[in-house]
Scaffold this motif. Structure first.
Motif, PDB file in Angstrom:
ATOM      1  N   LEU A 186      45.323 -34.911  20.432  1.00 27.10           N
ATOM      2  CA  LEU A 186      43.913 -35.121  20.106  1.00 27.10           C
ATOM      3  C   LEU A 186      43.165 -35.750  21.274  1.00 27.10           C
ATOM      4  CD1 LEU A 186      44.302 -36.549  16.490  1.00 27.10           C
ATOM      5  CD2 LEU A 186      43.964 -34.168  17.179  1.00 27.10           C
ATOM      6  N   THR A 187      41.845 -35.657  21.216  1.00 28.71           N
ATOM      7  CA  THR A 187      41.000 -36.284  22.229  1.00 28.71           C
ATOM      8  C   THR A 187      40.865 -37.773  21.912  1.00 28.71           C
ATOM      9  OG1 THR A 187      38.952 -35.957  20.994  1.00 28.71           O
ATOM     10  CG2 THR A 187      39.655 -34.148  22.453  1.00 28.71           C
ATOM     11  N   PRO A 188      40.471 -38.570  22.894  1.00 33.34           N
ATOM     12  CA  PRO A 188      40.239 -39.994  22.618  1.00 33.34           C
ATOM     13  C   PRO A 188      39.210 -40.213  21.499  1.00 33.34           C
ATOM     14  CG  PRO A 188      40.369 -39.648  24.972  1.00 33.34           C
ATOM     15  CD  PRO A 188      40.387 -38.291  24.329  1.00 33.34           C
ATOM     16  N   GLN A 189      38.196 -39.385  21.435  1.00 35.06           N
ATOM     17  CA  GLN A 189      37.178 -39.521  20.383  1.00 35.06           C
ATOM     18  C   GLN A 189      37.785 -39.298  18.996  1.00 35.06           C
ATOM     19  OE1 GLN A 189      36.874 -37.517  23.090  1.00 35.06           O
ATOM     20  NE2 GLN A 189      35.395 -38.695  24.283  1.00 35.06           N
ATOM     21  N   GLU A 190      38.665 -38.314  18.881  1.00 35.90           N
ATOM     22  CA  GLU A 190      39.294 -38.046  17.592  1.00 35.90           C
ATOM     23  C   GLU A 190      40.224 -39.192  17.180  1.00 35.90           C
ATOM     24  OE1 GLU A 190      39.692 -33.207  17.459  1.00 35.90           O
ATOM     25  OE2 GLU A 190      40.899 -34.295  18.952  1.00 35.90           O
ATOM     26  N   ILE A 191      40.949 -39.732  18.132  1.00 32.54           N
ATOM     27  CA  ILE A 191      41.819 -40.875  17.832  1.00 32.54           C
ATOM     28  C   ILE A 191      40.977 -42.080  17.418  1.00 32.54           C
ATOM     29  CG2 ILE A 191      43.480 -42.520  18.810  1.00 32.54           C
ATOM     30  CD1 ILE A 191      44.740 -39.845  18.406  1.00 32.54           C
ATOM     31  N   ARG A 192      39.905 -42.351  18.163  1.00 27.33           N
ATOM     32  CA  ARG A 192      39.024 -43.480  17.812  1.00 27.33           C
ATOM     33  C   ARG A 192      38.441 -43.304  16.418  1.00 27.33           C
ATOM     34  NH1 ARG A 192      37.555 -43.455  23.381  1.00 27.33           N
ATOM     35  NH2 ARG A 192      38.176 -45.429  24.315  1.00 27.33           N
ATOM     36  N   ARG A 193      38.006 -42.105  16.112  1.00 29.11           N
ATOM     37  CA  ARG A 193      37.426 -41.832  14.789  1.00 29.11           C
ATOM     38  C   ARG A 193      38.459 -42.111  13.690  1.00 29.11           C
ATOM     39  NH1 ARG A 193      34.359 -37.622  16.243  1.00 29.11           N
ATOM     40  NH2 ARG A 193      36.178 -36.273  16.362  1.00 29.11           N
ATOM     41  N   HIS A 194      39.700 -41.745  13.936  1.00 28.08           N
ATOM     42  CA  HIS A 194      40.756 -41.982  12.946  1.00 28.08           C
ATOM     43  C   HIS A 194      40.958 -43.479  12.711  1.00 28.08           C
ATOM     44  CE1 HIS A 194      44.489 -41.253  10.718  1.00 28.08           C
ATOM     45  NE2 HIS A 194      45.005 -42.260  11.408  1.00 28.08           N
ATOM     46  N   TYR A 195      40.972 -44.268  13.795  1.00 25.94           N
ATOM     47  CA  TYR A 195      41.263 -45.696  13.661  1.00 25.94           C
ATOM     48  C   TYR A 195      40.022 -46.560  13.435  1.00 25.94           C
ATOM     49  CZ  TYR A 195      46.146 -44.876  14.560  1.00 25.94           C
ATOM     50  OH  TYR A 195      47.450 -44.451  14.451  1.00 25.94           O
ATOM     51  N   ASP A 196      38.826 -46.000  13.610  1.00 27.68           N
ATOM     52  CA  ASP A 196      37.610 -46.777  13.332  1.00 27.68           C
ATOM     53  C   ASP A 196      37.542 -47.231  11.887  1.00 27.68           C
ATOM     54  OD1 ASP A 196      36.568 -46.860  15.847  1.00 27.68           O
ATOM     55  OD2 ASP A 196      35.162 -45.197  15.554  1.00 27.68           O
ATOM     56  N   HIS A 197      38.085 -46.454  11.003  1.00 27.89           N
ATOM     57  CA  HIS A 197      38.018 -46.757   9.573  1.00 27.89           C
ATOM     58  C   HIS A 197      39.355 -47.263   9.023  1.00 27.89           C
ATOM     59  CE1 HIS A 197      34.080 -45.005   9.706  1.00 27.89           C
ATOM     60  NE2 HIS A 197      34.581 -43.914  10.243  1.00 27.89           N
ATOM     61  N   ALA A 198      40.241 -47.636   9.918  1.00 26.37           N
ATOM     62  CA  ALA A 198      41.553 -48.127   9.484  1.00 26.37           C
ATOM     63  C   ALA A 198      41.384 -49.458   8.763  1.00 26.37           C
ATOM     64  CB  ALA A 198      42.480 -48.289  10.679  1.00 26.37           C
ATOM     65  N   ALA A 199      41.875 -49.509   7.563  1.00 28.66           N
ATOM     66  CA  ALA A 199      41.804 -50.741   6.767  1.00 28.66           C
ATOM     67  C   ALA A 199      43.198 -51.369   6.701  1.00 28.66           C
ATOM     68  CB  ALA A 199      41.274 -50.430   5.372  1.00 28.66           C
ATOM     69  N   ILE A 200      43.677 -51.819   7.841  1.00 29.53           N
ATOM     70  CA  ILE A 200      44.988 -52.452   7.909  1.00 29.53           C
ATOM     71  C   ILE A 200      44.774 -53.952   7.760  1.00 29.53           C
ATOM     72  CG2 ILE A 200      47.026 -52.865   9.320  1.00 29.53           C
ATOM     73  CD1 ILE A 200      46.364 -50.225  10.794  1.00 29.53           C
ATOM     74  N   ALA A 201      45.364 -54.506   6.731  1.00 35.79           N
ATOM     75  CA  ALA A 201      45.235 -55.948   6.519  1.00 35.79           C
ATOM     76  C   ALA A 201      46.065 -56.677   7.567  1.00 35.79           C
ATOM     77  CB  ALA A 201      45.708 -56.319   5.122  1.00 35.79           C
ATOM     78  N   GLY A 202      45.465 -57.689   8.169  1.00 34.10           N
ATOM     79  CA  GLY A 202      46.180 -58.523   9.128  1.00 34.10           C
ATOM     80  C   GLY A 202      46.942 -59.611   8.395  1.00 34.10           C
TER      81      GLY A 202
END
Length: 141
Positions: free
Chosen positions: A86-102
């Motif tokens: 994937l492109t960097p933009q596609e990877i960023r889009r995937h992780y922009d909405h990542a709801a990983i609890a710290g």
């Protein structure tokens, strides 16, 4: 006389064991938080056409002020190395909405990209990070 020495030695051992447990309890708690954080990061689904290329060499770190600065903070960081088409933009889009609890709040996600290789793939370093104020863990003081 011998009984008195045995009682005194027993009291000293019990006090030392109590102090050990008291000092180590925050360490054990933060180690459990780091383990749970690591498991949540690894369980988060990877983007399509992406794989974890070094699952045996993941970087999991706990410490004081990992990103610099002053103060007494406990920081948690998990780093994965991914290979993607994937492109960097596609990877960023995937992780922009990542709801990983710290460990205490929502994890902050950072992505670092390498140039595309001749085969069309790209390496991506994913870092998940969380921090909280010092809570008696001597490693963060």
């Amino acid at each position: 006389m011998r009984t008195m020495r045995l009682v005194t030695a027993g009291v000293v051992v019990i006090l030392l064991a109590g102090l050990f447990v008291l000092a180590m309890n925050p360490v054990w708690r933060d180690d459990a938080r780091l383990q749970a954080f690591y498991e949540r990061v690894v369980a988060y689904p990877l983007p399509p056409n992406t794989r974890d290329i070094f699952p045996m060499d993941r970087d999991v770190v706990f410490g004081k002020n990992l990103v610099g600065g002053g103060g007494s903070y406990c920081d948690y960081r998990v780093r994965l190395t991914l290979q993607t088409a994937l492109t960097p933009q596609e990877i960023r889009r995937h992780y922009d909405h990542a709801a990983i609890a710290g460990a205490e709040a929502k994890a902050e996600i950072s992505l670092y990209f390498r140039e595309q290789d001749p085969a069309g793939g790209r390496r991506v370093i994913l870092e998940a990070y969380d921090s909280h104020d010092w809570d008696w863990d001597w490693r963060c003081y």
